[in-house]
Scaffold this motif. Structure first.
Motif, PDB file in Angstrom:
ATOM      1  N   LEU A   5      45.473  38.055  62.348  1.00 43.19           N
ATOM      2  CA  LEU A   5      44.632  37.297  61.423  1.00 43.19           C
ATOM      3  C   LEU A   5      43.801  38.221  60.541  1.00 43.19           C
ATOM      4  N   GLN A   6      43.311  39.306  61.125  1.00 43.37           N
ATOM      5  CA  GLN A   6      42.492  40.228  60.348  1.00 43.37           C
ATOM      6  C   GLN A   6      43.319  41.017  59.337  1.00 43.37           C
ATOM      7  N   LEU A   7      44.535  41.401  59.712  1.00 46.46           N
ATOM      8  CA  LEU A   7      45.411  42.073  58.756  1.00 46.46           C
ATOM      9  C   LEU A   7      45.727  41.140  57.590  1.00 46.46           C
ATOM     10  N   CYS A   8      46.066  39.896  57.899  1.00 46.18           N
ATOM     11  CA  CYS A   8      46.404  38.932  56.843  1.00 46.18           C
ATOM     12  C   CYS A   8      45.215  38.677  55.920  1.00 46.18           C
ATOM     13  N   ALA A   9      44.009  38.644  56.492  1.00 40.40           N
ATOM     14  CA  ALA A   9      42.810  38.454  55.676  1.00 40.40           C
ATOM     15  C   ALA A   9      42.601  39.632  54.733  1.00 40.40           C
ATOM     16  N   LEU A  10      42.853  40.836  55.218  1.00 40.50           N
ATOM     17  CA  LEU A  10      42.722  42.028  54.377  1.00 40.50           C
ATOM     18  C   LEU A  10      43.745  42.028  53.248  1.00 40.50           C
ATOM     19  N   LEU A  11      44.972  41.602  53.564  1.00 34.17           N
ATOM     20  CA  LEU A  11      46.010  41.535  52.536  1.00 34.17           C
ATOM     21  C   LEU A  11      45.693  40.464  51.500  1.00 34.17           C
ATOM     22  N   ASP A  12      45.047  39.407  51.934  1.00 31.77           N
ATOM     23  CA  ASP A  12      44.764  38.245  51.083  1.00 31.77           C
ATOM     24  C   ASP A  12      43.605  38.474  50.113  1.00 31.77           C
ATOM     25  N   CYS A  13      42.585  39.188  50.554  1.00 30.86           N
ATOM     26  CA  CYS A  13      41.311  39.180  49.824  1.00 30.86           C
ATOM     27  C   CYS A  13      41.384  39.761  48.419  1.00 30.86           C
ATOM     28  N   GLU A  14      42.231  40.746  48.192  1.00 25.35           N
ATOM     29  CA  GLU A  14      42.331  41.362  46.870  1.00 25.35           C
ATOM     30  C   GLU A  14      43.477  40.798  46.037  1.00 25.35           C
ATOM     31  N   THR A  15      44.328  40.005  46.659  1.00 25.32           N
ATOM     32  CA  THR A  15      45.558  39.578  45.979  1.00 25.32           C
ATOM     33  C   THR A  15      45.670  38.061  45.858  1.00 25.32           C
ATOM     34  N   VAL A  16      45.972  37.402  46.968  1.00 26.51           N
ATOM     35  CA  VAL A  16      46.237  35.968  46.924  1.00 26.51           C
ATOM     36  C   VAL A  16      45.000  35.165  46.536  1.00 26.51           C
ATOM     37  N   ARG A  17      43.876  35.490  47.110  1.00 25.55           N
ATOM     38  CA  ARG A  17      42.658  34.713  46.838  1.00 25.55           C
ATOM     39  C   ARG A  17      42.271  34.714  45.361  1.00 25.55           C
ATOM     40  N   PRO A  18      42.216  35.862  44.682  1.00 22.92           N
ATOM     41  CA  PRO A  18      41.908  35.829  43.253  1.00 22.92           C
ATOM     42  C   PRO A  18      42.934  35.039  42.440  1.00 22.92           C
ATOM     43  N   MET A  19      44.194  35.109  42.845  1.00 22.93           N
ATOM     44  CA  MET A  19      45.231  34.353  42.144  1.00 22.93           C
ATOM     45  C   MET A  19      45.042  32.849  42.363  1.00 22.93           C
ATOM     46  N   MET A  20      44.708  32.453  43.584  1.00 19.67           N
ATOM     47  CA  MET A  20      44.486  31.042  43.890  1.00 19.67           C
ATOM     48  C   MET A  20      43.352  30.462  43.053  1.00 19.67           C
ATOM     49  N   LEU A  21      42.312  31.266  42.835  1.00 23.11           N
ATOM     50  CA  LEU A  21      41.143  30.804  42.098  1.00 23.11           C
ATOM     51  C   LEU A  21      41.298  30.946  40.583  1.00 23.11           C
ATOM     52  N   GLY A  22      42.408  31.539  40.155  1.00 25.55           N
ATOM     53  CA  GLY A  22      42.614  31.728  38.722  1.00 25.55           C
ATOM     54  C   GLY A  22      41.866  32.913  38.153  1.00 25.55           C
ATOM     55  N   LEU A  23      41.320  33.753  39.029  1.00 21.13           N
ATOM     56  CA  LEU A  23      40.614  34.945  38.559  1.00 21.13           C
ATOM     57  C   LEU A  23      41.599  35.995  38.070  1.00 21.13           C
ATOM     58  N   GLU A  24      42.816  35.909  38.582  1.00 24.89           N
ATOM     59  CA  GLU A  24      43.918  36.779  38.149  1.00 24.89           C
ATOM     60  C   GLU A  24      45.084  35.866  37.774  1.00 24.89           C
ATOM     61  N   THR A  25      45.803  36.219  36.724  1.00 26.92           N
ATOM     62  CA  THR A  25      46.984  35.435  36.352  1.00 26.92           C
ATOM     63  C   THR A  25      48.274  36.110  36.772  1.00 26.92           C
ATOM     64  N   SER A  26      48.200  37.407  37.010  1.00 27.65           N
ATOM     65  CA  SER A  26      49.356  38.151  37.509  1.00 27.65           C
ATOM     66  C   SER A  26      48.873  39.483  38.057  1.00 27.65           C
ATOM     67  N   ILE A  27      49.624  40.013  39.005  1.00 30.42           N
ATOM     68  CA  ILE A  27      49.305  41.315  39.575  1.00 30.42           C
ATOM     69  C   ILE A  27      50.579  42.148  39.568  1.00 30.42           C
ATOM     70  N   SER A  28      50.535  43.283  38.910  1.00 30.49           N
ATOM     71  CA  SER A  28      51.721  44.126  38.792  1.00 30.49           C
ATOM     72  C   SER A  28      52.100  44.733  40.137  1.00 30.49           C
ATOM     73  N   LYS A  29      53.347  45.160  40.250  1.00 29.65           N
ATOM     74  CA  LYS A  29      53.815  45.781  41.493  1.00 29.65           C
ATOM     75  C   LYS A  29      53.012  47.029  41.858  1.00 29.65           C
ATOM     76  N   PRO A  30      52.687  47.900  40.877  1.00 29.16           N
ATOM     77  CA  PRO A  30      51.862  49.072  41.231  1.00 29.16           C
ATOM     78  C   PRO A  30      50.497  48.682  41.788  1.00 29.16           C
ATOM     79  N   ARG A  31      49.884  47.617  41.228  1.00 27.31           N
ATOM     80  CA  ARG A  31      48.585  47.167  41.732  1.00 27.31           C
ATOM     81  C   ARG A  31      48.719  46.581  43.133  1.00 27.31           C
ATOM     82  N   ILE A  32      49.776  45.804  43.349  1.00 27.31           N
ATOM     83  CA  ILE A  32      50.012  45.247  44.685  1.00 27.31           C
ATOM     84  C   ILE A  32      50.154  46.383  45.686  1.00 27.31           C
TER      85      ILE A  32
END
Length: 201
Positions: free
Chosen positions: A156-183
């Protein structure tokens, strides 16, 4: 007596996926889905008892194809734990940040407070994936590559760490896309933080 077939079930899932994508969960109807497959609502209900059950089946069918390669990464024997977690994280995050995946997640969250669709989705999908990741964590702990701890909590903690910079901003519309290098960089930071907490002493 109607005879159920896998081919018919797949056709229903494909038609339903299109309708849910076009109309959302609330706007979609079993009548529209049955019309798309050229059958009756009776035929549709013979396969799926409710719109909620059908929606969950659609999301799982799509997710299984996309997330399976990430989970299979954890099945491969390797002594380089950091590299394995990075590959897993990049594959998982790339799928979770797809617009179609985000759209599905938003529909589930919107309906979760009004029905048991959130629980159904979790029980038959994410929960099973989490159990596979936890089994991997347990194996790494037994091998001495991670310190002894609760493998599900580590998951759960690993998934939360993976989520916080990527999926969460996308879900909220703060990001519209994230490039492969950024991921790659974001996942790298998540894995480093995780290993800093769980590396054996």
């Amino acid at each position: 007596m109607r005879v159920k077939t896998e081919e018919k079930r797949d056709a229903i899932l494909a038609a339903a996926a299109d309708v849910f994508k076009e109309s959302g969960f609330e706007g979609a109807s079993m009548a529209e889905i049955s019309a798309r497959i050229g059958g009756s609502k009776g035929t549709l209900y013979a396969y799926f008892k409710s719109k909620e059950e059908l929606f969950v089946a659609v999301t799982h069918a799509v997710a299984k194809k996309q997330i399976e390669p990430a989970l299979e990464t954890l099945d491969q024997e390797t002594e380089d734990l950091e590299a394995t977690l990075r590959v897993f994280g990049e594959k998982a995050v790339s799928f979770l940040c797809q617009e179609s995946t985000l759209q599905t997640q938003r529909m589930i969250l919107a309906e979760a407070g009004r029905s048991d669709i959130g629980r159904r989705f979790h029980e038959d999908g994410p929960k099973l994936g989490m159990q596979r990741i936890a089994a991997f964590m347990q194996k790494q702990m037994a091998a001495g590559r991670l310190k002894q701890a609760d493998p599900m909590l580590a998951t759960l903690q690993l998934c939360a760490l993976l989520d916080c910079e990527t999926v969460r901003p996308m879900m909220l519309g703060l990001e519209t896309s994230i490039s492969k290098p950024r991921i790659k960089r974001m996942v790298g930071r998540a894995v480093e933080t995780f290993l800093a907490a769980y590396a054996p002493h």
